[in-house]
Scaffold this motif. Structure first.
Motif, PDB file in Angstrom:
ATOM      1  N   GLY A 119       0.515  -1.454   0.317  1.00  0.00           N
ATOM      2  CA  GLY A 119       0.155   0.143   0.027  1.00  0.00           C
ATOM      3  C   GLY A 119       1.124   1.414  -0.245  1.00  0.00           C
ATOM      4  N   SER A 120       1.991   1.477   0.300  1.00  0.00           N
ATOM      5  CA  SER A 120       2.781   2.677  -0.018  1.00  0.00           C
ATOM      6  C   SER A 120       3.833   2.078  -0.104  1.00  0.00           C
ATOM      7  N   ILE A 121       5.055   3.533  -0.790  1.00  0.00           N
ATOM      8  CA  ILE A 121       6.531   2.952  -0.744  1.00  0.00           C
ATOM      9  C   ILE A 121       7.452   3.931   0.182  1.00  0.00           C
ATOM     10  N   THR A 122       8.629   3.469   0.748  1.00  0.00           N
ATOM     11  CA  THR A 122       8.763   4.071   2.132  1.00  0.00           C
ATOM     12  C   THR A 122      10.092   4.776   1.212  1.00  0.00           C
ATOM     13  N   VAL A 123      10.334   6.032   0.599  1.00  0.00           N
ATOM     14  CA  VAL A 123      11.533   6.602  -0.094  1.00  0.00           C
ATOM     15  C   VAL A 123      12.660   7.310   1.343  1.00  0.00           C
ATOM     16  N   THR A 124      13.476   6.893   0.904  1.00  0.00           N
ATOM     17  CA  THR A 124      14.718   7.258   1.977  1.00  0.00           C
ATOM     18  C   THR A 124      16.297   8.396   0.859  1.00  0.00           C
ATOM     19  N   CYS A 125      16.285   9.557   1.464  1.00  0.00           N
ATOM     20  CA  CYS A 125      17.105  10.274   0.726  1.00  0.00           C
ATOM     21  C   CYS A 125      18.331  10.674   1.532  1.00  0.00           C
ATOM     22  N   HIS A 126      19.087   9.856   1.455  1.00  0.00           N
ATOM     23  CA  HIS A 126      20.460   9.303   1.899  1.00  0.00           C
ATOM     24  C   HIS A 126      22.090  10.468   1.754  1.00  0.00           C
ATOM     25  N   VAL A 127      22.275  11.189   2.631  1.00  0.00           N
ATOM     26  CA  VAL A 127      23.516  11.885   2.552  1.00  0.00           C
ATOM     27  C   VAL A 127      24.279  11.581   3.681  1.00  0.00           C
TER      28      VAL A 127
END
Length: 328
Positions: free
Chosen positions: A211-219
């Motif tokens: 039901g969803s997508i976890t989107v991660t911004c890796h810095v």
């Protein structure tokens, strides 16, 4: 509506940018029973130690060559003079806290009194400062730098508060953190290593769930430590309440990440932007995620795999037929 949203975005990003600042911090520790020096003092500017002294050292460190101005030499002398006062202050603080908490016998043999004081200067000229202390890891006493009075965090700190407010040096200490810390900040900005900047590497990683997508911004790979990572887009839900931990890398740089949850039905309908603000870049670093590229790439990969599989099957059939004909 779109104009007001864009205006809000610009104002918000400007506010975030002003949070990137220079910090001049001092850390003091008075301890007993932990195998540490009885007293330590460290002064840091943006993670770079510019002064260190502890009770095991025979003398204080000499003034470094890069402090070559008249104001710088005067400031260094003040640092050395206040080091003696700080040692007495935190030694008495440790003794008072141990007594007021009624720690006797074995409980009095291992205790630690710590202090930290910082002044911060933001690019827009905003200036902040604080001076706090803790006993055995819990808040104990703080100095209101604007009134020159102490604030007791626990009843056991009341006696030490009264004792130190009778000290004539307290007002000078408050003034020091209101004014002189700012002057010190300007001088120490010339310290070797302080002006080093390393630009962050930013990449986006996605993980699909039901039901969803976890989107991660890796810095990662940035220096100094202070950074802001902001996700922008409609219907976003922060992961872990938006808390971002900054962790050290082995090479002395830092890394962090920030994740959001995107509903599956919104994938491809909106774009989402990870905005990274850091002092190494004049503006910001923005990475856009919309789901289309990820979906398109998956389709292309699937098509390539199907073609390769079909070609492989065809090759096997051809080889089998050729072998059969040869046998016949």
């Amino acid at each position: 509506m779109k104009i007001s949203s864009a205006l809000f975005l610009l104002i918000y990003l400007q506010k975030v940018k002003t949070d990137l600042q220079y910090d001049s911090c001092s850390y003091w520790t008075s301890s007993k029973g932990y195998g540490l020096p009885e007293f330590t003092e460290r002064r840091v500017l943006n993670d770079v130690t510019v002064y260190y002294h502890d009770s095991t050292m025979r003398s204080k460190i000499p003034r470094p060559d890069w402090i070559n101005t008249t104001a710088g030499r005067e400031e260094w002398s003040i640092i050395l003079d206040w080091s003696d006062y700080n040692k007495d202050f935190f030694t008495v603080g440790l003794q008072s806290a141990t007594q007021q908490f009624n720690l006797t016998g074995s409980l009095s043999e291992q205790n630690i009194y710590q202090g930290s004081g910082c002044c911060s200067l933001s690019p827009n000229g905003t200036y902040r400062a604080f001076l706090n202390s803790a006993f055995n890891g819990k808040d104990f006493l703080s100095l209101d730098i604007y009134s020159g009075t102490f604030v007791a965090a626990v009843p056991q700190a009341a006696l030490f508060k009264t004792l130190k407010e009778r000290d004539s040096d307290i007002n000078e200490l408050a003034v020091l953190y209101r004014t002189r810390c700012l002057d010190r900040l300007k001088i120490l900005k010339q310290a070797p290593g302080v002006l080093i900047r390393k630009v962050p590497e930013v990449r986006i990683v996605e993980k699909q769930k039901a039901g969803s997508i976890t989107v991660t911004c890796h810095v990662t790979g940035f220096y100094p430590r202070v950074v802001q990572v902001v996700w922008l887009g409609p219907d976003l839900q922060s992961v872990d309440e938006g808390v971002t931990d900054v962790l050290p890398n082995e090479d002395g740089t830092y890394q962090t990440r920030k994740s959001v949850i995107v509903p599956v039905e919104d994938v491809g309908e909106h774009t989402y932007s990870c905005v990274v603000l850091h002092s190494s870049v004049p503006d910001n670093i923005t990475r856009v995620w919309g789901g289309e590229k990820a979906g398109g790439m998956a389709v292309w990969i699937s098509l390539v795999c199907i073609c390769l599989l079909a070609a492989g099957i065809g090759l096997v059939v051809w080889w089998c037929c050729r072998t059969r004909d040869a046998v016949i």
